[in-house]
Enzyme design. Structure first.
Site, PDB file in Angstrom:
ATOM      1  N   ALA A  31       0.741  -1.170  -0.015  1.00 40.49           N
ATOM      2  CA  ALA A  31      -0.133  -0.074   0.050  1.00 40.49           C
ATOM      3  C   ALA A  31       0.671   1.309  -0.010  1.00 40.49           C
ATOM      4  O   ALA A  31       0.536   2.396  -0.465  1.00 40.49           O
ATOM      5  CB  ALA A  31      -1.044   0.100   1.302  1.00 40.49           C
ATOM      6  N   ARG A  43      -1.402   0.787   7.727  1.00 40.56           N
ATOM      7  CA  ARG A  43      -0.995   0.987   8.894  1.00 40.56           C
ATOM      8  C   ARG A  43      -0.226   2.130   9.244  1.00 40.56           C
ATOM      9  O   ARG A  43       0.234   2.349  10.361  1.00 40.56           O
ATOM     10  CB  ARG A  43       0.118  -0.401   9.031  1.00 40.56           C
ATOM     11  CG  ARG A  43      -0.861  -1.649   9.358  1.00 40.56           C
ATOM     12  CD  ARG A  43      -0.072  -2.763   9.529  1.00 40.56           C
ATOM     13  NE  ARG A  43      -0.784  -4.011   9.283  1.00 40.56           N
ATOM     14  CZ  ARG A  43      -1.316  -4.646   8.208  1.00 40.56           C
ATOM     15  NH1 ARG A  43      -1.030  -4.016   7.164  1.00 40.56           N
ATOM     16  NH2 ARG A  43      -2.175  -5.401   8.394  1.00 40.56           N
ATOM     17  N   HIS A 128      -3.578 -10.136  -3.514  1.00 38.02           N
ATOM     18  CA  HIS A 128      -5.053  -9.698  -2.846  1.00 38.02           C
ATOM     19  C   HIS A 128      -5.889  -9.374  -3.612  1.00 38.02           C
ATOM     20  O   HIS A 128      -6.877  -8.818  -3.135  1.00 38.02           O
ATOM     21  CB  HIS A 128      -4.634  -8.740  -1.817  1.00 38.02           C
ATOM     22  CG  HIS A 128      -3.703  -9.248  -0.723  1.00 38.02           C
ATOM     23  ND1 HIS A 128      -2.934  -8.295   0.060  1.00 38.02           N
ATOM     24  CD2 HIS A 128      -3.015 -10.550  -0.523  1.00 38.02           C
ATOM     25  CE1 HIS A 128      -1.925  -8.922   0.928  1.00 38.02           C
ATOM     26  NE2 HIS A 128      -2.057 -10.376   0.556  1.00 38.02           N
TER      27      HIS A 128
HETATM   28  P1  NAD Z   1       0.973  -1.207   5.271  1.00 35.82           P
HETATM   29  O1  NAD Z   1      -0.182  -0.209   5.206  1.00 35.82           O
HETATM   30  O2  NAD Z   1       0.816  -2.475   6.165  1.00 35.82           O
HETATM   31  O3  NAD Z   1       2.185  -0.789   5.168  1.00 35.82           O
HETATM   32  C1  NAD Z   1       2.545   0.233   4.336  1.00 35.82           C
HETATM   33  C2  NAD Z   1       3.887   0.733   4.437  1.00 35.82           C
HETATM   34  O4  NAD Z   1       4.364   1.622   3.458  1.00 35.82           O
HETATM   35  C3  NAD Z   1       4.313   1.342   5.829  1.00 35.82           C
HETATM   36  O5  NAD Z   1       5.211   0.521   6.598  1.00 35.82           O
HETATM   37  C4  NAD Z   1       4.730   2.747   5.768  1.00 35.82           C
HETATM   38  O6  NAD Z   1       5.586   3.287   6.479  1.00 35.82           O
HETATM   39  C5  NAD Z   1       5.208   2.946   4.188  1.00 35.82           C
HETATM   40  N1  NAD Z   1       4.849   3.883   3.339  1.00 35.82           N
HETATM   41  C6  NAD Z   1       3.548   4.492   3.309  1.00 35.82           C
HETATM   42  N2  NAD Z   1       3.760   5.471   2.328  1.00 35.82           N
HETATM   43  C7  NAD Z   1       5.160   5.533   2.176  1.00 35.82           C
HETATM   44  C8  NAD Z   1       5.914   6.515   1.416  1.00 35.82           C
HETATM   45  N3  NAD Z   1       5.189   7.471   0.546  1.00 35.82           N
HETATM   46  N4  NAD Z   1       7.206   6.222   1.207  1.00 35.82           N
HETATM   47  C9  NAD Z   1       7.715   5.464   1.853  1.00 35.82           C
HETATM   48  N5  NAD Z   1       7.220   4.327   2.756  1.00 35.82           N
HETATM   49  C10 NAD Z   1       5.879   4.710   2.851  1.00 35.82           C
HETATM   50  O7  NAD Z   1       0.673  -2.101   3.741  1.00 35.82           O
HETATM   51  P2  NAD Z   1       0.608  -3.492   3.080  1.00 35.82           P
HETATM   52  O8  NAD Z   1       2.174  -4.148   3.694  1.00 35.82           O
HETATM   53  O9  NAD Z   1       0.474  -3.344   1.575  1.00 35.82           O
HETATM   54  O10 NAD Z   1      -0.537  -4.312   3.772  1.00 35.82           O
HETATM   55  C11 NAD Z   1      -1.847  -3.669   3.771  1.00 35.82           C
HETATM   56  C12 NAD Z   1      -2.789  -4.531   3.077  1.00 35.82           C
HETATM   57  O11 NAD Z   1      -3.954  -3.688   2.846  1.00 35.82           O
HETATM   58  C13 NAD Z   1      -2.626  -5.162   1.874  1.00 35.82           C
HETATM   59  O12 NAD Z   1      -2.986  -6.361   1.970  1.00 35.82           O
HETATM   60  C14 NAD Z   1      -3.239  -4.287   0.492  1.00 35.82           C
HETATM   61  O13 NAD Z   1      -3.863  -5.393  -0.033  1.00 35.82           O
HETATM   62  C15 NAD Z   1      -4.281  -3.655   1.613  1.00 35.82           C
HETATM   63  N6  NAD Z   1      -4.225  -2.216   1.173  1.00 35.82           N
HETATM   64  C16 NAD Z   1      -4.170  -2.019  -0.078  1.00 35.82           C
HETATM   65  C17 NAD Z   1      -4.321  -0.630  -0.737  1.00 35.82           C
HETATM   66  C18 NAD Z   1      -4.142  -0.301  -2.017  1.00 35.82           C
HETATM   67  O14 NAD Z   1      -4.618  -0.988  -2.895  1.00 35.82           O
HETATM   68  N7  NAD Z   1      -3.633   0.744  -2.484  1.00 35.82           N
HETATM   69  C19 NAD Z   1      -4.275   0.482   0.438  1.00 35.82           C
HETATM   70  C20 NAD Z   1      -4.663   0.059   1.560  1.00 35.82           C
HETATM   71  C21 NAD Z   1      -4.675  -1.202   2.053  1.00 35.82           C
END
Ligand code: NAD
Length: 260
Positions: A31, A43, A128
């Protein structure tokens, strides 16, 4: 392990890696790659996770109330997904795919931004699923979210016109099994990778989080691009803590300048 905290050094390091590895490059995105496109992650502070618990798959199957709750959230996210545009990181990965420098892109994201940036379907695994369309849980018939809207607005969760099965956004919900073939293909790619890069994932969602560890144990160089610490930091050869879109924008500029 080396840690990089400034964008210019991060861009140099990433550009050098893509020069060095002409094959065997596998990327896992989460994400965090899409926050700079305006899609909140799970998160980080202010992320979705902190605002609402996701609807569990068993609740979706068993309770009409949970289905309607899930659908309301999907329609809220639909607007966000449609407004978002791929950023420099999505674009860079699409360019790597087009030039044959990417063996496989595995994403945990459900926003469809990798495809919109131009990554080919064959190069992409959506572990996912995808939240930009819906599918029948029984016969797997795919349909648009719009086609489900009338039913949801009238207070009934949509059912499949073909078989009468329950219809759900085409994402893998909590408690729902991942597509097994996609998982197997991802594990095989991780095992064979020479370079495995994670971009924007907290690496706490399983089994996606096992992939980098598998790659590192199988001999790949493991690079992590994420501003916060993850449980797999100790496995990484290089950790880049800089903002993702700005960093990849610089990588693209560097590579353009080299070409010129
Ligand atoms: P997560 O939210 O758990 O982790 C995202 C990580 O990215 C964090 O550790 C954060 O510090 C880092 N981060 C965020 N923006 C950043 C930036 N601009 N520069 C540097 N680092 C950055 O995400 P995850 O591990 O993908 O798990 C979340 C679950 O939720 C996944 O299964 C996903 O399917 C789903 N999800 C998807 C979306 C999407 O499709 N865009 C959005 C939210 C959640």
């Amino acid at each position: 392990m080396t840690e990089v905290l400034d964008v210019s050094s991060a861009a140099d390091a990433l550009s050098d890696l893509f020069d060095h590895y002409s094959s065997g490059v596998v990327v896992l995105t989460g994400a965090g790659i899409s926050t700079d496109s305006g899609i909140p992650d799970f998160r980080s502070a202010g992320g979705q996770w902190r605002r609402m618990e996701p609807v569990d798959f068993s609740d979706f199957v068993e309770k009409e109330e949970s289905r309607l709750e899930d659908w309301q959230r999907r329609f809220e996210m639909k607007g966000v997904f449609e407004t978002a545009q791929p950023n420099a990181a999505h674009q860079f990965l699409a360019e790597c795919d087009a030039s044959g420098h990417l063996d496989l892109l595995i994403t945990q994201n459900i926003d469809g931004l990798h495809q919109r940036a131009g990554v080919r379907e064959d190069s992409l695994i959506e572990l996912h699923g995808n939240g930009t369309y819906a599918a029948c849980l029984s016969c797997e018939q795919e349909m648009s979210l719009e086609s489900c809207q009338e039913s949801v607005t009238s207070g009934q969760s949509p059912t499949c016109e073909r078989c009468g099965g329950l219809v759900k956004a085409a994402v893998v919900s909590f408690g729902q099994q991942l597509p097994q073939e996609a998982l197997m293909q991802s594990m095989e790619a991780a095992r064979l990778a020479h370079l495995f890069i994670v971009i924007g994932s907290s690496l706490v969602v399983q089994p996606a989080a096992q992939l980098p560890a598998l790659a590192a144990r199988s001999g790949a160089e493991f690079v992590l691009v994420n501003r916060e610490a993850t449980p797999l930091d100790d496995y990484a050869d290089l950790i880049i803590r800089t903002p993702i879109a700005e960093t990849f924008d610089q990588v693209r500029n560097l590579r353009e300048a080299k070409k010129g």
